[in-house]
Design an enzyme around this catalytic site. Sequence first.
Site, PDB file in Angstrom:
ATOM      1  N   ASP A 123     -21.488 -14.956 -18.156  1.00  0.00           N
ATOM      2  CA  ASP A 123     -20.010 -15.458 -18.282  1.00  0.00           C
ATOM      3  C   ASP A 123     -20.324 -16.844 -19.156  1.00  0.00           C
ATOM      4  O   ASP A 123     -20.553 -17.900 -18.736  1.00  0.00           O
ATOM      5  CB  ASP A 123     -19.242 -15.659 -17.059  1.00  0.00           C
ATOM      6  N   LYS A 169     -17.315 -23.165 -27.163  1.00  0.00           N
ATOM      7  CA  LYS A 169     -16.425 -21.983 -27.322  1.00  0.00           C
ATOM      8  C   LYS A 169     -15.160 -21.765 -28.099  1.00  0.00           C
ATOM      9  O   LYS A 169     -15.019 -21.058 -28.957  1.00  0.00           O
ATOM     10  CB  LYS A 169     -16.227 -21.422 -25.874  1.00  0.00           C
ATOM     11  N   GLU A 199     -13.684 -10.207 -20.692  1.00  0.00           N
ATOM     12  CA  GLU A 199     -13.906 -10.710 -19.276  1.00  0.00           C
ATOM     13  C   GLU A 199     -12.682 -10.169 -18.475  1.00  0.00           C
ATOM     14  O   GLU A 199     -13.207  -9.896 -17.399  1.00  0.00           O
ATOM     15  CB  GLU A 199     -13.288 -12.300 -19.515  1.00  0.00           C
ATOM     16  N   ASP A 237      -6.098 -14.371 -16.430  1.00  0.00           N
ATOM     17  CA  ASP A 237      -7.399 -15.182 -16.268  1.00  0.00           C
ATOM     18  C   ASP A 237      -6.986 -16.456 -16.897  1.00  0.00           C
ATOM     19  O   ASP A 237      -6.636 -16.711 -18.191  1.00  0.00           O
ATOM     20  CB  ASP A 237      -8.460 -14.513 -17.307  1.00  0.00           C
TER      21      ASP A 237
END
Length: 611
Positions: A10, A72, A170, A192
């Site tokens: 992850d 990211k 994810e 999420d």
Amino acid sequence: MSTPHVVGIDLGTTFSLAAYMEHGRPVVVRDENGVALVPSVISFFDDGSVLVGSEARKRALSDPEHTVFSIKRLMGRTLADLQKELPLIPYQVVERDPEPGRKVLHVKIAGHEHTPEELSALILQEVRRRAGNPSRAVITVPAYFDDSQRQATRDAGRIAGLDVLRIVNEPTAAALAYGLDRRRTGTIAVYDLGGGTFDCSLLSIKDGVFKVLSTNGDTLLGGDDFDRALMSLVARDLRADPARRDPELLQHLRDQAERTKIKLSDAESAEFALDLPGRNLSYRRTVTRAEFEELLKPFIDRTLERCRSALRDAELKMKDIDEVVLVGGSTRIPYVRRRVEELFGRKPHTELNPDEVVAMGAAVQADILIGGRRHMLLLDVVPLSLGIETLGGAVSKLIYRNSTIPARATERFTTYVDGQTGVDINIYQGERELTKDCRSLGRFRLSGIPPMPAGLAQIDVTFLVDANGLFTVTAKEQRSGQEAKVTVQPSHGMTDDEVERLVLESIEHARADFSARRLIELRNKADAEVRHTEKALATQAANLPAEQRQRVEAAVTRTRQAIAGDDVDRLQEAVDELASATAPLAEMMMNAVVRATLEGKKMEEVNPEKL
Ligand code: ADP
Ligand code: MG
């Protein structure tokens, strides 16, 4: 801990971690203190050395200008994409054009420039090192990532010396971690809320097969925003402007804001304390949960609105949702759990650590891909619509967003001018109608069309997104058979050559990679041979002399053992022995095929595996 060959990673905006399968269960990689989360923070020193993880995060306070976080957010993006967040990033970001029409972002630290892919690779390397340096990995990305962001992630993996088996969404990984694939049928909502991104995805599960029905989200919403909201609250008291470039104060405020936020997940009130003796600054303020929830409300409202959009996209009603899964550290906040439960009208899953489920699911997926549970298939969707430019700068969409992959669509176009012998095919990604509002993915030309009056040519343009998300466009003029084809690469980001150069720059990696690749290829080959032999044995064993059968069985066992190990030479020997041991078996099966042919059957009707 045994050393896994393959891990699930992850790669988070704020935290990253790995997990692997042991005895059929996902296990999270932890350090000697039991800590799994590696802060996605990188710190550079003057002597050229680099630090990744919690030490880097600590240093962020004392030396913010040499520390990179939230990398990211920069993956696969251009400066134009980042206008909203640049004021919040203390490090310097510049854009370079290595060639016309292609843009690459660089982070500038102490006079050196690094691409987001290289920086993410440093994080991946640290996570990989903690897991005992496995060679293969599945890496997850938010469901909302577009092609270039996914490609950038894959490149980061390659730079880190990893064979990236697959890029997985994810939410899909989270559902896998909860074992929801064991449901016969149902619909799952995955909410999420991490540090930097939010997404809500709806998945359907049918007989162990997942399908992403829709995804919606905001790559600019997460726990960082809650920290900033608390920072603004305090900045007002301090009469400081949080957007002002005062890196030291900014970092201290950020750190204290996060601490306060986390305390508020367990307590009704918390103290925000800031002590900077050097600046003669000492500040205290109590923040109550009610006060904090007031700050959170607009953000959480927005996330719930995104969930409703996801439902609309999938043409589902609230009552159709069978399970709700919470993912991301920010879903530890009681207010978030309450609001999500209210929205869906059911208790969400919270049994697993919300910041570890994605890595666990990625480990499960990796296991499926290397053959542990080959029967399971994961379907994904195209995150943004794909189309081509037609007259006047309009985009004609061929594949719509949220189409299940593999996806294929063909549309017929024609020429506009008499005697036109070529057409330009411009490919776009996005939801808007005009090319200027969509992202260009590339262009190519179909030439060699024989001259004919306008409107007579029949040009079929076919879009194909394969199971790995690889996107190919083909154009074929039907009358002449003239054809052109392109595999679409994002028009910005790094080229294959650049990635290759980065990979080779590290000689150490290059060497490790080479033998790792040989091992991977040989393992795949050996695996196929073993399965093939076992199938043949199951039907032919009785016809085989006992001594030959034993030799085959022994060779199979040895090959299996060698597959599990990582000694390339031993595996090669085992494969060679298996080949020679099975020669009589192969001959027998070949004879059966020939016999069947002589009896008047056609070769194709005889499948040796089914004899
Ligand atoms: P990402 O996937 O974005 O990298 P995570 O899922 O690990 O991140 O979530 C990180 C976010 O969760 C951070 O903003 C962090 O402050 C927040 N967080 C972690 N624990 C808690 C907690 N107990 N209460 C509130 N927020 C938390
Ligand atoms: Mg996350």
